[in-house]
Design an enzyme around this catalytic site. Sequence first.
Site, PDB file in Angstrom:
ATOM      1  CB  THR A 125      -0.893  -0.009   1.263  1.00 17.30           C
ATOM      2  OG1 THR A 125      -1.487   1.263   1.427  1.00 17.30           O
ATOM      3  CG2 THR A 125      -0.111  -0.346   2.535  1.00 17.30           C
ATOM      4  CG  ASP A 126      -1.158   5.007  -1.055  1.00 15.58           C
ATOM      5  OD1 ASP A 126      -1.733   4.359  -0.152  1.00 15.58           O
ATOM      6  OD2 ASP A 126      -1.718   5.929  -1.689  1.00 15.58           O
ATOM      7  CD  GLU A 127      -3.210   3.674   4.751  1.00 15.88           C
ATOM      8  OE1 GLU A 127      -2.854   3.638   5.940  1.00 15.88           O
ATOM      9  OE2 GLU A 127      -4.393   3.744   4.403  1.00 15.88           O
ATOM     10  CE1 TYR A 150      -3.481  -2.608   5.935  1.00 16.25           C
ATOM     11  CE2 TYR A 150      -3.144  -0.289   5.388  1.00 16.25           C
ATOM     12  CZ  TYR A 150      -3.333  -1.602   4.992  1.00 16.25           C
ATOM     13  OH  TYR A 150      -3.353  -1.921   3.659  1.00 16.25           O
ATOM     14  CE  LYS A 154      -0.140  -4.551   3.139  1.00 14.30           C
ATOM     15  NZ  LYS A 154      -0.655  -5.897   2.693  1.00 14.30           N
TER      16      LYS A 154
END
Length: 337
Positions: A125-127, A150, A154
Site C-alpha cells: 500500500t501507499d500508506e 496497519y 505493511k
Amino acid sequence: MKLLVTGGAGFIGSCFVRMALREKHAARVVVYDKLTYAGNLENLQPVAGRPEFRFIQADILDGNAVESVLHEESPDAIVHFAAESHVDRSIHSPAPVIETNFNGTFTLLEAARRFGLKRFLHVSTDEVYGSIPEPLDADENYPVRASSPYSASKAGSDLLALSYFTTYKLNVTVTRASNNYGPYQFPEKLIPLMISNALDDKPLPIYGDGLQVRDWLYVEDHCNAIFAALEKGSPGEVYNVGGNCSLPNIEVVRRILNAAGKPESLMTYVTDRPGHDRRYALTNEKLTRASGWRPQMDFNEGLAATIQWYRDNRDWVARVKSGEYQRFYELNYTSRS
Ligand code: NAD
Ligand code: DAU
C-alpha cells in the site's frame, strides 16, 4: 500460469481471481483464505464452479497448511493479498493486524523459500510512505514512514519480503497501491460506507475537516497492475500503483451524494482518526515504464458503476452488515459523534 492467491475471498483478491479466470485464462487458481469478517465466498461465486478453481479455508499463520498446499498444487506464483486491511480496526485492535500482516507474511515467505517457489508478488500500500507534503508525489524511493499500526505492519512486511530477495534470492516483487474502490468492497471503507449510508438515508461520518487527500484507484485497474507486475516486474523491485485521481474526502462524499441523488445535509463531521495522514500521492511512472500499464477508469464513471452495484446488490450488503459489522460500527462511530 498456476496461481496461489492468499486473501482471494476479500475485495481486491476476489476481483483478481475473477479476472484471472475469466479474462486472463489462468490454468489454475487456488484461493487460500481464512474467511475473516472481510472474506466472503459470495465474492467468488461467479467462478466457483470452474474446474481450474479451488478454495482452501486456512490461515496464513499456519505454516503446515501453507506447505501442504504448495506441495499439492506446485503453483508458479503466490499472489499475497491476505491482510487485516482496515486502518480504524488497526487503531482499536492492533494485535491481529500485526499477527496477520507481518507474521503471516513471514510464514508465507518461509514456506516459499523452503519450497523453492519461482515467484512471490506481495500486495502492499501507499500508506507505507505516510503523509506526503504538497506538491510531492512519492516514487518508490520515498522514505517509508508509516503512521498507523496497519501501515507499519505493511511497511514491515514489505521490508521482510524484499529481504527474502536480497538474502535468499526468492523472486519477490512488491506493489504499493493507493485507495481502491469498486464492487464487493466491505462497507467499512470510505466509499462503500458512504454509498451504503447514503442509500439508507443515514448520516455520512466525515473525519475531522474532511480535507484529507487520497488517490482513488478502480479495483480492476489495480488488478491489471498486479498482472502487469507479475509478468513484467523485476525481482527485488517495488512498483507504485496509483489512480492519478487525488481528491479531498469531502469532494468524494459530495460526488457520491450527487450521483446517488441524496442531499448534502447527510454529511456529518465527526472526531478525527488518531494519527490521520493528511495526504497520499504517488507516481506510477516505474510500472508504466516497465509494463505499459496505466489506470483506465475515469473516477466519475467508476463511482457511478460502484453506486449502481451497491443498489443492485442490497442483499449482499445486508448480509455483510448483519454480524461483526454492527459491533465495529458501534465501537468506531458511537464515541465519535
Ligand atoms: P479485505 O479486507 O477486503 O480482504 C482481506 C482478505 O484476507 C479477506 O478475504 C480475509 O478473509 C483474508 N485474510 C485476513 N487474514 C487472513 C489470514 N490470517 N489468513 C488468511 N486469510 C486472511 O482487503 P482488501 O481491501 O481486498 O486488500 C487486499 C490487500 O491489498 C491487502 O494486503 C491490503 O493491505 C492491500 N491494499 C488494499 C488497498 C485498499 O484500498 N483496499 C489499497 C492498497 C493495498
Ligand atoms: O491508501 C491505501 C489504503 O487505503 C489501503 O492500504 C487500506 O487497506 C485501505 O483501507 C485504505 O486506507 P484508508 O485509511 O485511506 O481508507 P479508508 O477508506 O478507511 O479512509 C479513506 C479516507 O476517508 C481517510 O482519510 C479516512 C476517511 N474516512 C474514512 C471512514 C471509514 C472518513 O472520513 N470517514 C469514515 O467513516
